[in-house]
Design an enzyme around this catalytic site. Structure first.
Site, PDB file in Angstrom:
ATOM      1  N   GLY A 169       0.819  -1.211   0.000  1.00 18.49           N
ATOM      2  CA  GLY A 169       0.000   0.000   0.000  1.00 18.49           C
ATOM      3  C   GLY A 169       0.849   1.255   0.000  1.00 18.49           C
ATOM      4  N   ASP A 170       1.927   1.250   0.765  1.00 19.67           N
ATOM      5  CA  ASP A 170       2.838   2.392   0.788  1.00 19.67           C
ATOM      6  C   ASP A 170       3.542   2.562  -0.550  1.00 19.67           C
ATOM      7  OD1 ASP A 170       2.762   3.360   3.631  1.00 19.67           O
ATOM      8  OD2 ASP A 170       3.310   1.294   4.004  1.00 19.67           O
ATOM      9  N   SER A 171       4.049   1.468  -1.090  1.00 20.38           N
ATOM     10  CA  SER A 171       4.811   1.551  -2.332  1.00 20.38           C
ATOM     11  C   SER A 171       3.928   1.964  -3.505  1.00 20.38           C
ATOM     12  CB  SER A 171       5.474   0.198  -2.628  1.00 20.38           C
ATOM     13  OG  SER A 171       6.328  -0.171  -1.565  1.00 20.38           O
ATOM     14  N   ALA A 192       3.455   5.632  -3.260  1.00 22.85           N
ATOM     15  CA  ALA A 192       4.642   6.347  -3.715  1.00 22.85           C
ATOM     16  C   ALA A 192       4.689   6.423  -5.239  1.00 22.85           C
ATOM     17  CB  ALA A 192       5.894   5.664  -3.180  1.00 22.85           C
TER      18      ALA A 192
END
Length: 403
Positions: free
Chosen positions: A176-178, A181
């Site tokens: 989810g973070d990547s 980004a």
């Protein structure tokens, strides 16, 4: 030997751009990492003392995470206490010398320090600000704390992950973070293009859950039109057959035989011409209706063979297939090596360390690793001096713990 890290990136497509990174952990810093790999100057602000928490995440070497060597390569580290008014003024001035500001604080945090979008945009109309948060800068959930794992759940991904009837599982990395980004980088590049046209920067609002939801393919229209709720399907690809992981006598192989002509070649390769020539299985809808029968036939064939034997037959028949790699497989794979994806980047004490290469691959202006991840506050003095902060003031701030 693995490819060595290049020494410079003078031809990088983003050379000349300056990025101020106020984020920490994954989503914001991953975005600036990508920009830095293609030539942008990255000035990373960290809190004095411990710095970015990622420095201490997972496996440590000499007190610092080896993850740090990937996430913070090509960056400068400046330690500043953003809670102090004097330091907020420094950051405000520094933002004026940058093209892009990246942050992933909880919405409202920068505003409380006088560094929010409206304030900075009024001072520096050309500045582009990327803001990554759990739920976005607006909406009823904006003030909730949000991490990637929660976004993966709310975005629909975790519901689909795992075996039917079992507890939904995490994908295995902070996807989810990547993903957020990556969406942020796309937004920055589009904002730069727009600024080239009209001379004005803009704010990019990336929500973690929306970045995950954007990857959910036909999930929503299927529910909207048919009331269909896609369910977990384990290793298979629902609605597209045959695609699955099949057991060999020494592990698993992934086989994707879902094109009409591919299916026929697959059935011929495993000695099941009866299935390949069956009119009911000639097209995907018919194969989906009998997927259990097809999977059983493929599984019976793979079960008595090794992975190498299975892949040799399938590659010869031009059937998309492959092993399910662990990192040990990746680290020794010749194709990864040939593509420059296993880069030797020694740690500061000389300890050998492989890190991932750079994606995507540009033909004329490829990305490079120009400098290793910085020690905490390594570049504070240099950046402040360039900003006009005299040595006496710097010494006072150090004594106060501001830097």
């Amino acid at each position: 030997m693995p490819d060595a890290a290049p020494e410079s990136n003078a031809s990088g497509p983003l050379v000349g751009l300056r990025v101020l990174e106020l984020g920490q952990l994954i989503a914001g810093p991953f975005a600036s990492k990508m920009l830095g790999e293609f030539g942008a100057e990255i000035i990373k602000i960290e809190p004095p003392g411990e710095g970015d928490p990622l420095r201490k995440w997972r496996l440590l070497h000499d007190g610092t995470s080896v993850w740090w060597q990937v996430q913070s390569r090509n960056k400068k580290s400046v330690t500043l206490d953003l809670r102090e008014p004097e330091i907020q003024d420094v950051v405000r001035r520094l933002a004026g010398e940058c093209d892009i500001l990246i942050e992933n604080f909880k919405p409202g945090t920068l505003e409380s320090w006088g560094l929010g979008w409206e304030a900075l945009h009024a001072l520096y109309p050309r500045l582009i600000m990327l803001r990554v948060s759990g739920y976005g800068q607006t909406g009823p959930y904006r003030d909730r704390p949000g991490f990637g794992v929660v976004a993966e759940a709310m975005g629909g991904l975790r519901y689909l992950s795992g075996e039917p009837g079992r507890t939904p599982v995490r994908v295995g990395v902070s996807i989810g973070d990547s993903l957020s980004a990556l969406h942020g980088v796309i937004g920055v590049l589009m904002a730069l293009r727009a600024r080239d046209r009209d001379g004005v920067g803009q704010m990019i609002d990336v929500a973690l859950y929306e970045s995950v939801f954007n990857m959910m393919e036909s999930l929503l229209p299927e529910y909207s039109v048919f009331g269909a709720v896609r369910e977990p399907a384990g290793s298979s690809l629902p609605g597209i057959a045959p695609t699955n992981a099949y057991a060999c006598n020494d592990g698993y192989v992934l086989i994707a035989g879902n094109g009409d002509s591919i299916f026929q070649r697959l059935m011929q390769a495993i000695g099941r011409d009866d299935l390949g020539s069956d009119p009911a299985l000639a097209h995907n809808p018919g194969r989906v209706a009998q997927v259990a029968r097809i999977d059983a036939a493929i599984g019976d064939w793979t079960a008595s063979r090794t992975q190498d034997d299975v892949l040799a037959v399938l590659n010869a028949a031009r059937i998309p297939s492959g092993r399910i790699y662990s990192v040990a497989d990746i680290a020794t794979d010749p194709h990864y090596r040939a593509r420059g994806m296993l880069v030797e980047q020694p740690l500061r004490d000389g300890t050998p360390c492989k890190v991932p290469g750079i994606v995507p691959k540009l033909s004329a202006t490829p990305g490079t690793i120009t400098r290793p991840a910085p020690t905490l506050g390594q570049d504070t003095g240099e950046v402040l001096a360039d900003l006009g902060v005299d040595p006496k003031t710097q010494a006072r701030w150090r004594a106060l713990g501001y830097i």
